[in-house]
Design an enzyme around this catalytic site. Structure first.
Site, PDB file in Angstrom:
ATOM      1  CG  HIS A 110      -2.075   0.914   1.100  1.00  0.00           C
ATOM      2  ND1 HIS A 110      -1.989   2.265   1.339  1.00  0.00           N
ATOM      3  CD2 HIS A 110      -3.348   0.676   0.708  1.00  0.00           C
ATOM      4  CE1 HIS A 110      -3.160   2.813   1.114  1.00  0.00           C
ATOM      5  NE2 HIS A 110      -4.005   1.887   0.724  1.00  0.00           N
ATOM      6  CG  ASP A 130      -8.503  -4.445  -2.626  1.00  0.00           C
ATOM      7  OD1 ASP A 130      -9.705  -4.274  -2.411  1.00  0.00           O
ATOM      8  OD2 ASP A 130      -7.760  -3.577  -3.115  1.00  0.00           O
TER       9      ASP A 130
HETATM   10  N1  ACO Z   1       4.067  -7.728  -4.801  1.00  0.00           N
HETATM   11  C1  ACO Z   1       5.406  -7.733  -5.025  1.00  0.00           C
HETATM   12  N2  ACO Z   1       6.185  -6.630  -4.908  1.00  0.00           N
HETATM   13  C2  ACO Z   1       5.590  -5.485  -4.566  1.00  0.00           C
HETATM   14  C3  ACO Z   1       4.202  -5.403  -4.322  1.00  0.00           C
HETATM   15  C4  ACO Z   1       3.434  -6.579  -4.443  1.00  0.00           C
HETATM   16  N3  ACO Z   1       2.116  -6.574  -4.219  1.00  0.00           N
HETATM   17  N4  ACO Z   1       3.869  -4.134  -4.001  1.00  0.00           N
HETATM   18  C5  ACO Z   1       5.017  -3.438  -4.048  1.00  0.00           C
HETATM   19  N5  ACO Z   1       6.056  -4.246  -4.381  1.00  0.00           N
HETATM   20  C6  ACO Z   1       7.476  -3.880  -4.448  1.00  0.00           C
HETATM   21  C7  ACO Z   1       7.776  -3.063  -5.696  1.00  0.00           C
HETATM   22  O1  ACO Z   1       8.146  -3.904  -6.772  1.00  0.00           O
HETATM   23  C8  ACO Z   1       8.889  -2.181  -5.211  1.00  0.00           C
HETATM   24  O2  ACO Z   1      10.064  -2.949  -5.156  1.00  0.00           O
HETATM   25  P1  ACO Z   1      11.523  -2.269  -5.420  1.00  0.00           P
HETATM   26  O3  ACO Z   1      11.683  -1.236  -4.341  1.00  0.00           O
HETATM   27  O4  ACO Z   1      12.480  -3.394  -5.353  1.00  0.00           O
HETATM   28  O5  ACO Z   1      11.411  -1.648  -6.795  1.00  0.00           O
HETATM   29  C9  ACO Z   1       8.502  -1.865  -3.767  1.00  0.00           C
HETATM   30  O6  ACO Z   1       7.718  -2.999  -3.352  1.00  0.00           O
HETATM   31  C10 ACO Z   1       7.682  -0.585  -3.628  1.00  0.00           C
HETATM   32  O7  ACO Z   1       6.560  -0.694  -4.492  1.00  0.00           O
HETATM   33  P2  ACO Z   1       5.907   0.511  -5.287  1.00  0.00           P
HETATM   34  O8  ACO Z   1       5.205  -0.022  -6.485  1.00  0.00           O
HETATM   35  O9  ACO Z   1       6.924   1.587  -5.482  1.00  0.00           O
HETATM   36  O10 ACO Z   1       4.869   0.998  -4.200  1.00  0.00           O
HETATM   37  P3  ACO Z   1       3.686   1.991  -4.477  1.00  0.00           P
HETATM   38  O11 ACO Z   1       3.439   2.696  -3.218  1.00  0.00           O
HETATM   39  O12 ACO Z   1       3.942   2.802  -5.697  1.00  0.00           O
HETATM   40  O13 ACO Z   1       2.470   1.013  -4.850  1.00  0.00           O
HETATM   41  C11 ACO Z   1       0.686  -0.492  -4.660  1.00  0.00           C
HETATM   42  C12 ACO Z   1       1.513   0.601  -3.972  1.00  0.00           C
HETATM   43  C13 ACO Z   1       0.209  -0.016  -6.032  1.00  0.00           C
HETATM   44  C14 ACO Z   1      -0.544  -0.782  -3.808  1.00  0.00           C
HETATM   45  C15 ACO Z   1       1.552  -1.768  -4.783  1.00  0.00           C
HETATM   46  O14 ACO Z   1       1.957  -2.213  -3.514  1.00  0.00           O
HETATM   47  C16 ACO Z   1       0.835  -2.871  -5.544  1.00  0.00           C
HETATM   48  O15 ACO Z   1       0.900  -2.914  -6.781  1.00  0.00           O
HETATM   49  N6  ACO Z   1       0.145  -3.814  -4.817  1.00  0.00           N
HETATM   50  C17 ACO Z   1      -0.612  -4.852  -5.462  1.00  0.00           C
HETATM   51  C18 ACO Z   1      -1.933  -4.277  -5.972  1.00  0.00           C
HETATM   52  C19 ACO Z   1      -2.900  -3.998  -4.845  1.00  0.00           C
HETATM   53  O16 ACO Z   1      -3.104  -4.813  -3.953  1.00  0.00           O
HETATM   54  N7  ACO Z   1      -3.541  -2.825  -4.924  1.00  0.00           N
HETATM   55  C20 ACO Z   1      -4.543  -2.411  -3.933  1.00  0.00           C
HETATM   56  C21 ACO Z   1      -4.060  -1.222  -3.168  1.00  0.00           C
HETATM   57  S1  ACO Z   1      -5.135  -0.841  -1.866  1.00  0.00           S
HETATM   58  C22 ACO Z   1      -6.451  -0.149  -2.599  1.00  0.00           C
HETATM   59  O17 ACO Z   1      -6.417   0.483  -3.608  1.00  0.00           O
HETATM   60  C23 ACO Z   1      -7.660  -0.392  -1.930  1.00  0.00           C
END
Ligand code: ACO
Length: 429
Positions: free
Chosen positions: A306, A363
């Site tokens: 998140h 979720d």
């Molecule tokens: N699985 C694997 N790796 C992940 C995940 C995940 N679910 N989420 C983040 N990471 C990793 C990224 O690859 C990144 O790694 P790095 O630093 O080595 O490059 C690091 O964790 C940071 O991730 P970001 O994408 O920069 O985090 P951001 O804050 O931009 O994204 C998000 C947040 C979009 C929720 C992300 O965690 C994600 O894609 N999660 C899965 C989708 C999801 O569950 N979305 C629902 C969000 S809650 C909502 O809207 C109700």
């Protein structure tokens, strides 16, 4: 006196004011930065940008705190209902008995769609995604009620807000019925908000759906837990659109579109798809965890991570407990729940997820609960949209009530070609 931030730039020192919120959150006010220095700030994905001051929802992502108008989500989940919480978010206080009765009456009075809208549904092909229908039909409302076109004043706001909150549920149910080729069922004034939605979704013209109190309560809780979440992608979209003085329905329709994506509200559907794939492949989750850590695999552990929570999402805790209870009460087992539990356990013990502070978000378990209720997967994000509507309406109202209204218009750093000239076709390469 508030602290000042000092910025040292090109041999000069600039002082910038700071702002402190009621929970001690601090910001440097950079609104004069460009005028003073010629610089703007650059913040990919707005991860560090406060787009507004707001009195609606407080989140402390490090501690896993979520409060609507100051009230902890854990208290509301146990003591309140979705409709009462909607009132709290929109009007800033818990309603008194007469206020609650009036709000409820307004929802009932405005629950039916304009009859012409029913025919509008006919034009969608049966394969249409309900989120596409939802955003299109919310936006189309202003064609049927021309009064909705203009930005509301405080008197008309009350009715417009009630109409949107009430009709989003009717439109959602109609979208589902359309996608299944089922006849539309009009809402029943005697039913409360969530029961009415379940009735419109699942009843037949020849038989009423059995409304089990535990199922009604479970869906009401899902709506309540999704009701607001400060400046997330869809709410920021609503505020962005509303800042141009577009009407409430147009702003909310844009919110639905922003919510649809799998990185936002679409994640609840994506979680179930992921769990089904893992189940079908015979994996116990371990192979998937390995793939989710590999950036080249194109996979992420959906329902994990998140932007704001760097701790367990408090909504996920509540939903996890509620889905266990619901499955138990309904005497149901779901193999996907076992996989979800294994995935969670594996991820929480894995340095990749621990170091990045990736925890289950709302979720991760909400899909399991919706499956138990009987909500089809393609409707999951629609459930999120119904739930989030009070938050969008509250944010719209907050913007409407602001004395100094300003259109939202970020800047950019241009990195394209510098000036060049138009070439005739024969000179182009
Ligand atoms: N699985 C694997 N790796 C992940 C995940 C995940 N679910 N989420 C983040 N990471 C990793 C990224 O690859 C990144 O790694 P790095 O630093 O080595 O490059 C690091 O964790 C940071 O991730 P970001 O994408 O920069 O985090 P951001 O804050 O931009 O994204 C998000 C947040 C979009 C929720 C992300 O965690 C994600 O894609 N999660 C899965 C989708 C999801 O569950 N979305 C629902 C969000 S809650 C909502 O809207 C109700």
């Amino acid at each position: 006196m508030s602290e000042k931030a000092q910025l040292h730039l090109n041999g000069k020192v600039y002082e910038l004011p700071t702002v402190t919120g009621s929970e001690g959150e601090k910001a440097v006010d950079i609104s004069t930065l460009r005028d003073l220095t010629g610089y703007i700030t650059l913040d990919d994905g707005y991860g560090n940008t406060g787009s507004c001051s707001s009195a609606i929802t407080f989140i402390d992502g490090e501690k896993g705190i979520l409060r609507y108008r100051g009230i902890p989500i854990e208290e509301l989940a146990v003591k309140s209902t979705f409709v009462e919480t909607a009132y709290l978010l929109i009007y800033g206080k818990l309603p008194t008995h007469p206020e609650k009765a009036r709000f409820s009456d307004l929802l009932t009075e405005n629950e039916n769609l304009h009859e012409g809208m029913k025919h509008h549904f006919e034009g969608f092909p049966p394969s249409s995604h309900p989120m596409a229908m939802l955003s299109a039909m919310i936006n189309a409302s202003s064609c049927f009620y021309p009064g909705l076109m203009k930005s509301p004043d405080s008197e008309s706001f009350e009715v417009q807000a009630a109409r949107l909150l009430s009709q989003v549920r009717t439109i959602a149910a109609f979208s589902y019925r359309k996608s299944r080729g089922l006849p539309f069922l009009y809402p029943k004034p005697a039913y409360k908000y969530t029961a009415n939605f379940l009735y419109m979704m699942f009843s037949d013209p020849y038989g009423s759906y059995e409304l089990k109190p535990e199922v009604v309560r479970a869906l009401d809780l899902i709506f309540l837990l999704h009701a607001d979440h400060e400046q997330n992608c869809s709410t920021s979209t609503v505020r962005m659109v509303a800042s141009s003085e577009a009407n409430l329905f147009a702003s909310a329709a844009a919110g639905v579109c922003a919510l649809w994506g799998p990185l936002h509200g679409g994640a609840n559907q994506a979680v179930i798809t992921m769990l089904e794939e893992i189940h079908a492949s015979g994996d116990d989750g371990r192979r998937f965890i390995t793939a989710a850590k590999d950036k080249n695999s194109g996979k992420r552990l959906m329902g994990f991570g998140h932007r704001v929570y760097k701790n367990y999402d408090p909504r996920a805790k509540i939903i996890k407990a509620a889905s266990d209870l619901l499955l138990h009460t309904l005497n149901r087992e779901d193999p996907l729940l076992d996989i979800a539990r294994k995935l969670e356990e594996a991820a929480l013990g894995d340095s990749y997820f621990v170091e990045r502070k990736l925890y289950p978000n709302v979720d991760f378990y909400s899909g399991i609960m919706m499956r138990a209720i009987g909500i089809p997967t393609e409707m999951f994000t629609v459930m999120f949209a119904i739930g989030r509507m009070p938050g969008w309406i509250a944010n719209f109202k907050e913007l409407l009530d602001e004395r100094r209204k300003r259109i939202c218009r970020p800047r950019q750093i241009y990195i394209g070609p510098t000036e060049r000239h138009y070439l005739p076709p024969e000179q182009r390469r």
